[in-house]
Design a protein around this motif. Sequence first.
Motif, PDB file in Angstrom:
ATOM      1  N   VAL A  81       8.948 -12.947  -1.372  1.00 18.37           N
ATOM      2  CA  VAL A  81       9.675 -12.314  -2.475  1.00 18.37           C
ATOM      3  C   VAL A  81       8.781 -11.311  -3.209  1.00 18.37           C
ATOM      4  N   GLY A  82       7.570 -11.726  -3.584  1.00 18.33           N
ATOM      5  CA  GLY A  82       6.666 -10.819  -4.289  1.00 18.33           C
ATOM      6  C   GLY A  82       6.322  -9.594  -3.469  1.00 18.33           C
ATOM      7  N   SER A  83       6.092  -9.773  -2.182  1.00 18.96           N
ATOM      8  CA  SER A  83       5.774  -8.649  -1.304  1.00 18.96           C
ATOM      9  C   SER A  83       6.954  -7.702  -1.171  1.00 18.96           C
ATOM     10  N   SER A  84       8.148  -8.251  -1.073  1.00 19.18           N
ATOM     11  CA  SER A  84       9.346  -7.413  -0.961  1.00 19.18           C
ATOM     12  C   SER A  84       9.578  -6.603  -2.227  1.00 19.18           C
ATOM     13  N   ILE A  85       9.398  -7.248  -3.371  1.00 14.88           N
ATOM     14  CA  ILE A  85       9.570  -6.545  -4.645  1.00 14.88           C
ATOM     15  C   ILE A  85       8.533  -5.432  -4.773  1.00 14.88           C
ATOM     16  N   ALA A  86       7.283  -5.746  -4.471  1.00 16.78           N
ATOM     17  CA  ALA A  86       6.217  -4.737  -4.559  1.00 16.78           C
ATOM     18  C   ALA A  86       6.489  -3.577  -3.614  1.00 16.78           C
ATOM     19  N   PHE A  87       6.919  -3.874  -2.412  1.00 12.90           N
ATOM     20  CA  PHE A  87       7.202  -2.832  -1.427  1.00 12.90           C
ATOM     21  C   PHE A  87       8.319  -1.908  -1.905  1.00 12.90           C
ATOM     22  N   GLU A  88       9.410  -2.490  -2.374  1.00 14.91           N
ATOM     23  CA  GLU A  88      10.548  -1.675  -2.806  1.00 14.91           C
ATOM     24  C   GLU A  88      10.194  -0.833  -4.025  1.00 14.91           C
ATOM     25  N   LEU A  89       9.478  -1.395  -4.977  1.00 13.06           N
ATOM     26  CA  LEU A  89       9.078  -0.622  -6.151  1.00 13.06           C
ATOM     27  C   LEU A  89       8.161   0.535  -5.764  1.00 13.06           C
ATOM     28  N   SER A  90       7.252   0.287  -4.814  1.00 13.34           N
ATOM     29  CA  SER A  90       6.357   1.365  -4.387  1.00 13.34           C
ATOM     30  C   SER A  90       7.135   2.454  -3.649  1.00 13.34           C
ATOM     31  N   ARG A  91       8.163   2.068  -2.903  1.00 17.67           N
ATOM     32  CA  ARG A  91       9.013   3.066  -2.234  1.00 17.67           C
ATOM     33  C   ARG A  91       9.723   3.953  -3.240  1.00 17.67           C
ATOM     34  N   ARG A  92       9.980   3.404  -4.423  1.00 17.80           N
ATOM     35  CA  ARG A  92      10.660   4.162  -5.474  1.00 17.80           C
ATOM     36  C   ARG A  92       9.698   4.935  -6.357  1.00 17.80           C
ATOM     37  N   GLY A  93       8.422   4.937  -5.991  1.00 16.36           N
ATOM     38  CA  GLY A  93       7.446   5.760  -6.677  1.00 16.36           C
ATOM     39  C   GLY A  93       6.598   5.058  -7.718  1.00 16.36           C
ATOM     40  N   ALA A  94       6.789   3.762  -7.919  1.00 19.19           N
ATOM     41  CA  ALA A  94       5.989   3.036  -8.903  1.00 19.19           C
ATOM     42  C   ALA A  94       4.599   2.750  -8.339  1.00 19.19           C
ATOM     43  N   ARG A  95       3.615   2.743  -9.207  1.00 17.98           N
ATOM     44  CA  ARG A  95       2.262   2.323  -8.827  1.00 17.98           C
ATOM     45  C   ARG A  95       2.210   0.819  -9.049  1.00 17.98           C
ATOM     46  N   VAL A  96       2.067   0.073  -7.960  1.00 22.46           N
ATOM     47  CA  VAL A  96       2.229  -1.383  -7.996  1.00 22.46           C
ATOM     48  C   VAL A  96       0.930  -2.094  -7.642  1.00 22.46           C
ATOM     49  N   ALA A  97       0.608  -3.108  -8.434  1.00 21.80           N
ATOM     50  CA  ALA A  97      -0.480  -4.028  -8.106  1.00 21.80           C
ATOM     51  C   ALA A  97       0.168  -5.360  -7.765  1.00 21.80           C
ATOM     52  N   ARG A  98      -0.223  -5.927  -6.631  1.00 24.43           N
ATOM     53  CA  ARG A  98       0.295  -7.230  -6.201  1.00 24.43           C
ATOM     54  C   ARG A  98      -0.856  -8.218  -6.238  1.00 24.43           C
ATOM     55  N   ILE A  99      -0.672  -9.311  -6.957  1.00 27.99           N
ATOM     56  CA  ILE A  99      -1.739 -10.284  -7.154  1.00 27.99           C
ATOM     57  C   ILE A  99      -1.361 -11.601  -6.494  1.00 27.99           C
ATOM     58  N   GLY A 100      -2.281 -12.142  -5.714  1.00 29.96           N
ATOM     59  CA  GLY A 100      -2.052 -13.442  -5.088  1.00 29.96           C
ATOM     60  C   GLY A 100      -3.233 -13.827  -4.221  1.00 29.96           C
ATOM     61  N   GLU A 101      -3.291 -15.085  -3.892  1.00 30.05           N
ATOM     62  CA  GLU A 101      -4.366 -15.590  -3.041  1.00 30.05           C
ATOM     63  C   GLU A 101      -4.256 -14.978  -1.642  1.00 30.05           C
ATOM     64  N   PRO A 102      -5.366 -14.513  -1.081  1.00 30.67           N
ATOM     65  CA  PRO A 102      -5.295 -13.929   0.260  1.00 30.67           C
ATOM     66  C   PRO A 102      -5.020 -14.968   1.352  1.00 30.67           C
ATOM     67  N   ASN A 103      -5.505 -16.175   1.159  1.00 34.80           N
ATOM     68  CA  ASN A 103      -5.292 -17.245   2.131  1.00 34.80           C
ATOM     69  C   ASN A 103      -4.697 -18.442   1.410  1.00 34.80           C
ATOM     70  N   ARG A 104      -3.462 -18.765   1.775  1.00 31.04           N
ATOM     71  CA  ARG A 104      -2.796 -19.901   1.139  1.00 31.04           C
ATOM     72  C   ARG A 104      -2.409 -20.881   2.239  1.00 31.04           C
TER      73      ARG A 104
END
Length: 64
Positions: A17-40
């Motif tokens: 969900v977080g990755s999808s939201i970040a991806f779509e917002l970036s496609r719309r021109g927003a500068r997005v930071a996505r925060i989360g553990e790299p290995n879960r």
Amino acid sequence: MSSSGHYDVVVVGNGVVGSSIAFELSRRGARVARIGEPNRKYAASTASGAMLGCFGEVRPSSRP
């Protein structure tokens, strides 16, 4: 990091969900930071991606 070091949106969570939201917002021109553990280890997102794949195979001709 964005070139200016500033973001329009910060998405907390790097699962499906977080990755999808970040991806779509970036496609719309927003500068997005996505925060989360790299290995879960044992994260649901590892399996969620495979489960979501079945929706990609549904076609109008598949309907009864």
